[in-house]
Scaffold this motif. Structure first.
Motif, PDB file in Angstrom:
ATOM      1  N   LEU A 120     -16.802  71.589  17.275  1.00 43.63           N
ATOM      2  CA  LEU A 120     -17.166  70.181  17.259  1.00 43.63           C
ATOM      3  C   LEU A 120     -16.057  69.367  17.896  1.00 43.63           C
ATOM      4  O   LEU A 120     -14.868  69.641  17.685  1.00 43.63           O
ATOM      5  N   SER A 121     -16.416  68.382  18.695  1.00 41.90           N
ATOM      6  CA  SER A 121     -15.410  67.524  19.318  1.00 41.90           C
ATOM      7  C   SER A 121     -14.583  66.855  18.224  1.00 41.90           C
ATOM      8  O   SER A 121     -15.112  66.390  17.216  1.00 41.90           O
ATOM      9  N   GLY A 122     -13.298  66.829  18.422  1.00 37.29           N
ATOM     10  CA  GLY A 122     -12.412  66.249  17.419  1.00 37.29           C
ATOM     11  C   GLY A 122     -11.857  67.252  16.442  1.00 37.29           C
ATOM     12  O   GLY A 122     -11.023  66.914  15.604  1.00 37.29           O
ATOM     13  N   ASN A 123     -12.305  68.512  16.548  1.00 38.82           N
ATOM     14  CA  ASN A 123     -11.777  69.557  15.671  1.00 38.82           C
ATOM     15  C   ASN A 123     -10.443  70.022  16.258  1.00 38.82           C
ATOM     16  O   ASN A 123     -10.326  71.092  16.857  1.00 38.82           O
ATOM     17  N   THR A 147     -24.154  68.290  23.623  1.00 40.41           N
ATOM     18  CA  THR A 147     -24.647  67.285  22.682  1.00 40.41           C
ATOM     19  C   THR A 147     -25.844  67.830  21.924  1.00 40.41           C
ATOM     20  O   THR A 147     -26.762  68.400  22.511  1.00 40.41           O
ATOM     21  N   THR A 148     -25.810  67.659  20.619  1.00 42.23           N
ATOM     22  CA  THR A 148     -26.948  68.005  19.768  1.00 42.23           C
ATOM     23  C   THR A 148     -27.615  66.710  19.331  1.00 42.23           C
ATOM     24  O   THR A 148     -26.985  65.873  18.671  1.00 42.23           O
ATOM     25  N   ASN A 323     -26.498  61.847  17.209  1.00 43.60           N
ATOM     26  CA  ASN A 323     -26.082  63.033  17.957  1.00 43.60           C
ATOM     27  C   ASN A 323     -24.671  63.470  17.594  1.00 43.60           C
ATOM     28  O   ASN A 323     -23.874  62.688  17.091  1.00 43.60           O
ATOM     29  N   PHE A 324     -24.405  64.747  17.855  1.00 48.86           N
ATOM     30  CA  PHE A 324     -23.097  65.349  17.641  1.00 48.86           C
ATOM     31  C   PHE A 324     -22.585  65.893  18.962  1.00 48.86           C
ATOM     32  O   PHE A 324     -23.347  66.459  19.746  1.00 48.86           O
ATOM     33  N   LYS A 325     -21.301  65.743  19.193  1.00 48.82           N
ATOM     34  CA  LYS A 325     -20.678  66.262  20.402  1.00 48.82           C
ATOM     35  C   LYS A 325     -19.896  67.535  20.082  1.00 48.82           C
ATOM     36  O   LYS A 325     -19.215  67.620  19.061  1.00 48.82           O
TER      37      LYS A 325
END
Length: 352
Positions: A120-123, A147-148, A323-325
């Motif tokens: 996940l972006s930001g992990n 992107t989800t 959405n999730f990046k």
């Protein structure tokens, strides 16, 4: 033995599950991504040849785990064996050393050529862990941003244009469906090779739909509900989303999904293996509007995943969604993976 990598067995599945559920995704929505009721069995439902590496502490408890799920992908129009490395978890209270050299060897000996992984972006913790230079670890190559999209099926209202037909498929049509998918998938890199669409656990022929014109397939997609082996549970929300949840009727009015209750397992299908002839955007749009009519009979939401360089992402960006990046990386142990960077990536969300 302490800090030695071993291969997990079915009896380890419950303890593996406990480690998985001890960690939530960060962000406005905190999700537990889990594999009930037995994590080992879950990975084997995804692929019977999955291998899970575990490391135990001095008391014999699992301290670390990582799964390698084999697959076959199209790269430059050719079939290539590869592995997806996921489920990487360390027990929260374990402060010992991870034997990364043996973990890498465990993955490498699966002999799958190259391997995909996603974060996940930001992990930042995960990226820091894997970007640390190690002589025995191949360099992670950024593959694409991903992107989800989580969408409300009720916002799709367009009717099917005259001359086009949307319908579910029949078993005697599988050959034509597979041939359509083969032709279209070869136009992308990292698309999944499909021998039989019904080989995927939880996916049946009744979940498969086509858009056609006078018998010619113009688009295909499958509604894949994976709750039989993978689940998503809402653990909590940011203060902002908690406020929005109190007025969820407003978000529904604006076309977003209804904000689910905390502690609730989400029930939704993924729109999987979604392809249109030559990437035609009108066919994608028409198919979405028609399959949304099917989805809203049973679900309040559905999911689509797409890479940032895929032209279809331009269509999804215009649709109201949560959405999730993520970021997807590739590790090439054999240094043999050469692919055309101009060819868009198409990575199946249901297999991440």
């Amino acid at each position: 033995m302490i800090n030695k990598v071993e291969e997990a067995v079915k009896e380890d599945g419950i303890e593996m599950l406990e480690i998985i559920e001890s960690e939530t995704s960060k962000g406005d929505i905190e999700l537990i991504y889990t594999r009930r009721t037995n994590a080992f069995e879950s990975y084997n439902k995804e692929n019977k040849d999955s291998k899970i590496a575990i490391i135990r502490d001095k008391n014999g408890k699992i301290a670390f785990q990582a799964a390698c799920i084999p697959g076959c992908y199209y790269v430059n129009g050719k079939k290539v064996s590869a592995g997806y490395v996921g489920g990487i978890r360390k027990r929260n209270d374990y402060n010992g050393v991870i034997n990364w050299k043996d973990v890498v060897h465990f993955v490498e000996k699966q002999d799958l050529g190259f391997y995909l992984c996603s974060f996940l972006s930001g992990n930042e913790a995960a990226e820091k862990m894997f970007y640390k230079k190690r002589s025995f670890f191949p360099e992670l190559m950024p593959l694409c941003d991903y992107t989800t999209y989580i969408m409300n099926p009720k916002i799709f209202t367009k009717v099917c244009p005259e001359g086009l037909t949307f319908r579910s498929i029949k078993s005697d049509e599988l050959y034509n469906v597979h041939e359509f998918l083969r032709i279209e998938m070869m136009k992308y890199n990292f698309s999944t090779v499909i021998n039989n669409i019904t080989d995927f656990y939880g996916l049946s022929i009744d979940d498969c739909y086509v858009l056609e014109k006078r018998g010619e397939i113009l688009a295909f997609g499958a509604l894949w509900n994976q709750k039989g082996f993978k689940q998503y549970i809402v653990e909590g929300y940011s203060k902002t989303l908690k406020t929005i949840q109190k007025f969820s009727f407003v978000s529904k009015f604006l076309g977003y999904i209804e904000i689910p209750e905390e502690g609730k397992e989400l029930d939704f299908p993924m729109l999987s293996f979604f392809y249109s002839k030559d990437g035609n955007m009108e066919y994608y749009s028409c198919f979405l509007n028609q399959i949304a009519r099917i989805i809203k009979k049973s679900y309040k939401m559905f999911v689509i995943g797409i890479s940032s360089d895929d032209p279809a992402d331009l269509l999804y960006k215009k649709i109201r969604s949560i959405n999730f990046k993520s970021k997807i990386y590739c590790a090439d142990f054999k240094d043999e993976l050469n692919f055309d960077p101009a060819t868009p990536r198409r990575i199946e969300c249901g297999l991440l």
